[in-house]
Write a protein that holds these residues in place. Structure first.
Motif, short mmCIF file in Angstrom:
data_model
loop_
_atom_site.label_atom_id
_atom_site.label_comp_id
_atom_site.label_asym_id
_atom_site.label_seq_id
_atom_site.Cartn_x
_atom_site.Cartn_y
_atom_site.Cartn_z
N LEU A 66 58.73 39.20 58.86
CA LEU A 66 58.15 40.54 58.90
C LEU A 66 56.63 40.49 58.82
O LEU A 66 55.93 41.19 59.55
N LEU A 67 56.12 39.62 57.94
CA LEU A 67 54.67 39.52 57.77
C LEU A 67 54.02 38.96 59.03
O LEU A 67 52.91 39.37 59.40
N ALA A 68 54.69 38.05 59.72
CA ALA A 68 54.12 37.47 60.94
C ALA A 68 53.90 38.51 62.03
O ALA A 68 53.07 38.31 62.93
N GLU A 69 54.63 39.62 61.96
CA GLU A 69 54.48 40.69 62.95
C GLU A 69 53.29 41.60 62.65
O GLU A 69 53.04 42.56 63.38
N CYS A 70 52.57 41.33 61.55
CA CYS A 70 51.50 42.23 61.09
C CYS A 70 50.11 41.71 61.41
O CYS A 70 49.12 42.16 60.81
N VAL A 71 50.00 40.77 62.34
CA VAL A 71 48.68 40.23 62.70
C VAL A 71 47.78 41.35 63.21
O VAL A 71 48.19 42.16 64.04
N GLY A 72 46.56 41.39 62.69
CA GLY A 72 45.58 42.36 63.15
C GLY A 72 45.65 43.71 62.47
O GLY A 72 44.81 44.57 62.74
N LEU A 73 46.61 43.91 61.58
CA LEU A 73 46.76 45.20 60.91
C LEU A 73 45.91 45.25 59.65
O LEU A 73 45.62 44.22 59.02
N SER A 74 45.54 46.46 59.25
CA SER A 74 44.84 46.65 57.98
C SER A 74 45.80 46.43 56.82
O SER A 74 47.03 46.37 57.01
N ALA A 75 45.26 46.34 55.61
CA ALA A 75 46.11 46.15 54.43
C ALA A 75 47.08 47.31 54.28
O ALA A 75 48.27 47.11 53.97
N GLY A 76 46.60 48.54 54.49
CA GLY A 76 47.48 49.69 54.37
C GLY A 76 48.60 49.67 55.38
O GLY A 76 49.74 50.03 55.08
N ALA A 77 48.30 49.26 56.62
CA ALA A 77 49.33 49.21 57.66
C ALA A 77 50.36 48.12 57.36
O ALA A 77 51.56 48.29 57.61
N VAL A 78 49.91 46.98 56.82
CA VAL A 78 50.85 45.92 56.45
C VAL A 78 51.80 46.42 55.36
O VAL A 78 53.03 46.23 55.44
N ILE B 131 35.52 46.80 46.47
CA ILE B 131 35.43 45.37 46.17
C ILE B 131 34.87 44.69 47.41
O ILE B 131 35.46 44.77 48.48
N PRO B 132 33.72 44.04 47.30
CA PRO B 132 33.08 43.44 48.48
C PRO B 132 34.01 42.48 49.21
O PRO B 132 34.63 41.60 48.61
N GLY B 133 34.17 42.72 50.51
CA GLY B 133 34.95 41.81 51.34
C GLY B 133 36.44 41.96 51.23
O GLY B 133 37.19 41.19 51.84
N LEU B 134 36.94 42.95 50.46
CA LEU B 134 38.38 43.08 50.25
C LEU B 134 38.90 44.41 50.78
O LEU B 134 38.33 45.47 50.49
N ASP B 135 39.98 44.34 51.53
CA ASP B 135 40.75 45.52 51.96
C ASP B 135 42.10 45.40 51.27
O ASP B 135 42.83 44.42 51.48
N SER B 136 42.43 46.36 50.40
CA SER B 136 43.65 46.25 49.60
C SER B 136 44.53 47.48 49.78
O SER B 136 44.06 48.56 50.15
N ALA B 137 45.82 47.30 49.52
CA ALA B 137 46.78 48.42 49.57
C ALA B 137 47.93 48.11 48.64
O ALA B 137 48.30 46.94 48.43
N VAL B 138 48.51 49.16 48.08
CA VAL B 138 49.63 49.02 47.14
C VAL B 138 50.71 50.03 47.50
O VAL B 138 50.42 51.18 47.84
N VAL B 139 51.96 49.60 47.45
CA VAL B 139 53.12 50.49 47.51
C VAL B 139 53.90 50.28 46.23
O VAL B 139 54.21 49.14 45.86
N TYR B 140 54.22 51.39 45.55
CA TYR B 140 54.93 51.28 44.27
C TYR B 140 56.00 52.35 44.22
O TYR B 140 55.70 53.54 44.32
N GLU B 141 57.26 51.94 44.09
CA GLU B 141 58.38 52.88 44.06
C GLU B 141 59.35 52.48 42.96
O GLU B 141 60.16 51.57 43.16
N PRO B 142 59.32 53.15 41.79
CA PRO B 142 60.29 52.84 40.74
C PRO B 142 61.65 53.43 41.07
O PRO B 142 61.76 54.45 41.75
N ALA B 143 62.69 52.78 40.60
CA ALA B 143 64.04 53.28 40.80
C ALA B 143 64.32 54.41 39.82
O ALA B 143 63.78 54.44 38.72
#
Length: 494
Positions: A454-466, A273-285
């Motif tokens: 928690l999100l404020a500590e993620c400055v400069g990280l990639s989507a996967g790292a966040v 996707i042009p201009g987008l870095d995306s990441a997903v975490v999915y964990e069902p119970a």
């Protein structure tokens, strides 16, 4: 160490060697503690008049392990290729060199009450697993050496091909491969009975449960089987067959459940996707769940735009997963028909209400992504979903969407889209309440803006790292496993 002790306890129970359990546990733990950093395996061998524990490790450093602190018959260290084995041997009280003997009234502790304890322990071991590959191993190690010198467990199938033991065990571990080769040409009677095999007398116990022939337990020993041992072997066979049948039914149901759930997962990746870095975490119970009440999606909608969604259906498990499937397919279908995000949610709301008694209300964050020269333009609708957060490169975190009516409750609900812009380097975080409501006692993870911090500590990280950092924070927030599904979606404007 806990795993080592647990394994030792199971082995000693299977061998009915409770008299040495305490010493065996301490010995196995002590030898394991001397293994250097890295993987190792613990192996117990039954030697007739004693038991030997071995701690085997590959590529171990050249060190000299210390002697055990408790009294043992022998101990030592041996090397074979890249493996080092640290071993120690302890005696079994009252064995006098016998490998297998019948229990008689005259032998202390080996009367009917001893057999009842043995059968009870065997039942506990067999009930402790629902893995059909593990049950034959447990059956064989229950039978040897208490009932026979060796045991071969067969499982029947519909192929009609050659018979091969699913698991084989012998009091002399060195003879297992030889025995397997000898049994390769032997036809085991499926109806049971006795037979002569070389120097061994063999007792074949059918494994039947609920009217189905599942396999057979073959017991072999040099002398003939006494009548009471044949009776006890039949008791073990009935318990083993029921355990095996339960495990097979559970595995069949779990596989069907996984197949149905896989059909509800996003069918494909949206590609670049042009201009987008995306990441997903999915964990069902749930142990066997691949899909639960939480869900996500990211897909191409045509005309140079993409859609994403993260939602939470009320409840967990298969019932919630059915509504998950309805929501995902509706979102994709209507998006490709050209409906805007607000119109899509209005029609999805009606579709859920039309399910009647099967309906489940859900929260949903649905958005359209359009690349623009300055970053990404998002049109978002939040239907009662936990707030979406935007992280600026400066470290500022802010909520960017207005919460509206959740889905599946009000027939007259209408929705409006919020326009959100992500400049280059901005990050959008969307989660389900499996994240925000992760509980430790009376405290929730999102209390006092915990997720924003928690999100404020993620400055400069990639989507996967966040996404990975948020997931780790959720796991470490409380010691017990989460009882709720969890979905995390991170979108970053590159």
């Amino acid at each position: 160490m806990p795993a080592t002790r647990r394994f030792t306890r199971e082995v000693m129970t299977a061998w009915a060697a409770a008299s040495v359990l305490d010493v065996a546990e301490r010995l196995a733990a002590e030898l394991s503690a001397q293994a250097l950093d890295g993987p190792f395996e613990v192996v117990w061998n039954h030697l007739g008049n004693g038991v030997q524990v071995e701690v085997r490790q590959k590529n171990a450093q050249e060190t000299s392990p210390g002697s055990p602190s408790m009294a043992v018959e022998e101990w030592g260290v041996s090397f074979a290729g890249q493996h080092r084995t640290h071993w120690a041997r302890i005696a079994l009280p009252g064995t006098h060199g016998h490998v297998t003997t019948e229990w008689t009234e005259e032998e202390p502790g080996r009367g009917p009450s001893g057999w009842l304890r043995f059968l009870a322990d065997a039942s506990d071991l067999l009930a402790g697993t629902l893995n059909p590959d593990m049950v034959p191993a447990i059956i064989a190690q229950i039978a040897v050496p208490r009932l026979a010198a060796w045991c071969a467990v067969y499982m029947w199938n519909d192929s009609g091909g050659p018979q091969h033991p699913a698991y084989l065990w012998h009091t002399d571990e060195a003879r297992i491969d030889e025995l397997r080769d000898e049994l390769a040409g032997v036809r085991i009677p499926e109806t049971g009975g006795s037979m002569q095999f070389g120097e061994s007398h063999v007792l074949v116990v059918p494994l039947r449960a609920r009217g189905r022939a599942l396999g057979a337990m073959c017991l072999g020993r040099s002398d003939r089987f006494a009548e009471d041992v044949i009776q006890y072997a039949g008791d073990i066979g009935r318990r083993a067959a029921l355990s095996l049948d339960n495990a097979l039914l559970y595995a069949q149901q779990a596989e069907a459940n996984r197949a149905l759930q896989r059909s509800l997962l996003p069918p494909d990746e949206p590609g670049e996707i042009p201009g987008l870095d995306s990441a997903v975490v999915y964990e069902p119970a749930g142990e066997t769940n691949e899909v639960g009440g939480d869900f996500y999606d990211l897909f191409a909608a045509g005309d140079g735009s993409w859609r994403f969604a993260v939602g939470d259906v009320c409840g967990t498990g298969p019932v919630a997963a059915a509504v998950t499937g309805l929501a995902r397919h509706t979102l994709r279908l209507l998006a490709r028909e050209g409906y805007g995000v607000a119109a899509v949610l209005g029609r999805l709301n009606q579709a859920i209400l039309e399910e009647g008694d099967r309906a489940r209300f859900l929260t949903l964050l649905h958005g359209e992504i359009t690349p623009v020269p300055t970053g990404l333009e998002l049109r978002l609708v939040s239907a009662g979903h936990p707030e979406a957060l935007r992280l600026k490169p400066s470290g500022v975190v802010e909520s960017v969407v207005t919460s509206q009516s959740l889905l599946g409750v009000f027939p007259e609900a209408t929705f409006e889209a919020d326009l959100v812009h992500l400049d280059h380097g901005d990050v959008l975080l969307a989660v389900t309440d499996g994240v925000t409501e992760r509980r430790q006692g009376s405290r929730l993870l999102d209390d006092d803006g915990g997720l924003a911090k928690l999100l404020a500590e993620c400055v400069g990280l990639s989507a996967g790292a966040v996404a990975a950092r948020i997931r780790r924070a959720v796991q470490e927030f409380a010691p017990e496993p989460s009882a709720d599904d969890m979905a995390i979606v991170v979108l970053r404007a590159r």
